[in-house]
Motif scaffolding. Sequence first.
Motif, mmCIF file in Angstrom:
data_model
loop_
_atom_site.group_PDB
_atom_site.id
_atom_site.type_symbol
_atom_site.label_atom_id
_atom_site.label_comp_id
_atom_site.label_asym_id
_atom_site.label_seq_id
_atom_site.Cartn_x
_atom_site.Cartn_y
_atom_site.Cartn_z
ATOM 1 N N ASP A 237 2.537 23.201 2.537
ATOM 2 C CA ASP A 237 2.897 22.722 3.632
ATOM 3 C C ASP A 237 2.623 21.474 4.077
ATOM 4 O OD1 ASP A 237 3.370 22.337 6.511
ATOM 5 O OD2 ASP A 237 1.536 23.580 7.209
ATOM 6 N N TRP A 238 3.611 20.431 4.236
ATOM 7 C CA TRP A 238 3.156 18.981 4.192
ATOM 8 C C TRP A 238 2.336 18.708 5.566
ATOM 9 C CZ3 TRP A 238 3.986 15.892 8.600
ATOM 10 C CH2 TRP A 238 4.941 16.633 9.664
ATOM 11 N N ALA A 239 2.209 19.380 6.358
ATOM 12 C CA ALA A 239 1.444 19.181 7.625
ATOM 13 C C ALA A 239 0.055 19.786 7.204
ATOM 14 C CB ALA A 239 1.859 19.740 8.899
ATOM 15 N N TYR B 87 0.918 -1.380 0.144
ATOM 16 C CA TYR B 87 0.114 -0.104 -0.088
ATOM 17 C C TYR B 87 1.004 1.316 0.119
ATOM 18 C CZ TYR B 87 -4.184 -2.787 0.925
ATOM 19 O OH TYR B 87 -5.440 -3.457 1.029
ATOM 20 N N PRO B 88 0.714 2.062 -0.932
ATOM 21 C CA PRO B 88 1.521 3.181 -0.913
ATOM 22 C C PRO B 88 1.413 4.308 -0.012
ATOM 23 C CG PRO B 88 -0.099 3.378 -2.764
ATOM 24 C CD PRO B 88 -0.306 2.174 -1.904
ATOM 25 N N VAL B 89 0.121 4.300 0.639
ATOM 26 C CA VAL B 89 -0.280 5.212 1.915
ATOM 27 C C VAL B 89 -0.550 4.397 3.101
ATOM 28 C CG1 VAL B 89 -1.967 6.802 2.480
ATOM 29 C CG2 VAL B 89 -1.111 7.087 -0.008
ATOM 30 N N SER C 140 6.102 12.764 9.524
ATOM 31 C CA SER C 140 5.875 12.225 8.106
ATOM 32 C C SER C 140 7.385 11.414 7.932
ATOM 33 C CB SER C 140 5.845 13.216 7.064
ATOM 34 O OG SER C 140 6.152 12.629 5.866
ATOM 35 N N VAL C 141 7.055 9.814 7.517
ATOM 36 C CA VAL C 141 8.181 8.990 7.553
ATOM 37 C C VAL C 141 8.863 9.350 6.266
ATOM 38 C CG1 VAL C 141 8.812 6.567 7.130
ATOM 39 C CG2 VAL C 141 6.957 7.276 8.886
ATOM 40 N N ILE D 187 2.284 9.511 9.069
ATOM 41 C CA ILE D 187 1.976 9.204 8.116
ATOM 42 C C ILE D 187 2.882 8.853 7.056
ATOM 43 C CG2 ILE D 187 0.054 11.074 8.082
ATOM 44 C CD1 ILE D 187 1.524 12.937 6.604
ATOM 45 N N PHE D 188 2.549 8.053 6.376
ATOM 46 C CA PHE D 188 3.863 7.551 5.121
ATOM 47 C C PHE D 188 2.933 7.474 3.743
ATOM 48 C CE2 PHE D 188 5.085 3.611 2.996
ATOM 49 C CZ PHE D 188 6.709 4.167 2.740
ATOM 50 N N ALA D 189 3.818 7.918 2.787
ATOM 51 C CA ALA D 189 3.286 7.920 1.276
ATOM 52 C C ALA D 189 4.567 7.631 0.495
ATOM 53 C CB ALA D 189 2.860 9.154 0.868
#
Length: 349
Positions: free
Chosen positions: A68-70, A27-29, A45-46, A106-108
Amino acid sequence: MADARQLGRRELGGAVVNAAITLNGQYPVQVMARVSDEPRIRLSSVDLGRSVTLTDSRAVCAFSDPHDWAALPKAALVVAGIAPADPRQNLKKWLDRFGGGLDLTIFAALPAGSGLGTSSVLGAAILACLDRVTGVEADVPSLIRRTSLLEQMMSTAGGWQDQAGGITPGVKLLTTQPGPDQVPRITRLPLGSAAGTPLSRRMLLYYTGQRRLAKNILQNVVASYLAREPKTLAIIERLKAGAAKMRADLERNDVEAFARGVLDFWECKKAIDPGATNPLIESIIRPITDRLSGYELPGAGGGGFIFMIAKDPDAAASVRDRLSSKPPNKLARFYDLAIDQKGLSVAVL
């Protein structure tokens, strides 16, 4: 200026064929949450190697900048009811009612601006995770609606197709009726793409190495749609008819017709906004078109990934060899894709 209800009544409804996928076998997300004893919220964010600790409502409510990533997890905290929408309210009091602080990770496994609906799927995954933490029994329509709300809060102007396609399993036709309720009806479609089948050996997913912000392209599209430009409305009807035809093609297991539908979709996307393509994209596609039955850029276009259906497995191997040996930049590369038959998964660890 028209209010949201007036704009909602003007919605014409839509139709799209899309799919949930795994990339490189995973799973990419992914999203993880843990309740903490400390009265604060820590976002991590990993993939970016970034983290931020939020101790007041003003910091949580700073979610309007899509760069903004957050911004996405901040908006999700408000939509999930864990943090207040009013920056003047006391965050600690809200967290006391919630039962403590929160660590949200979170991880993407996708590059930013990929065009694969990452932000929408990630938004839906964050909301589903927060629902589990807060004990809310959320269904798919609720997740779709609230993810669309997240996109509006972040000013990215997203729709419903990305999250609906990403969190529900398999390949499907998504349709909505005219009017304000734009939560789609989901019709699962057959697609023989299991590992080892002819189609699986013909599908290719290539990252171009070019990032783009969907907001910039979507603004042009939405503006022409709301202005009811005849050209745009004609293309929308062509897109909806094309989605219905692709459904019929898949139900007949006519892969060639399906591939032609993918290509027609790409032509419509470029017609509605020329910014969907650019010289880099065209320079990648031009030398290999004779080996492809269909191709398009997922999402808004303008960069990100190219999805391709080669004419046969040998043509797919030829395309892979060419683009791997002569990439347009250092970031460009192939990803292995497979149709995900499970959809959104939530578990307590």
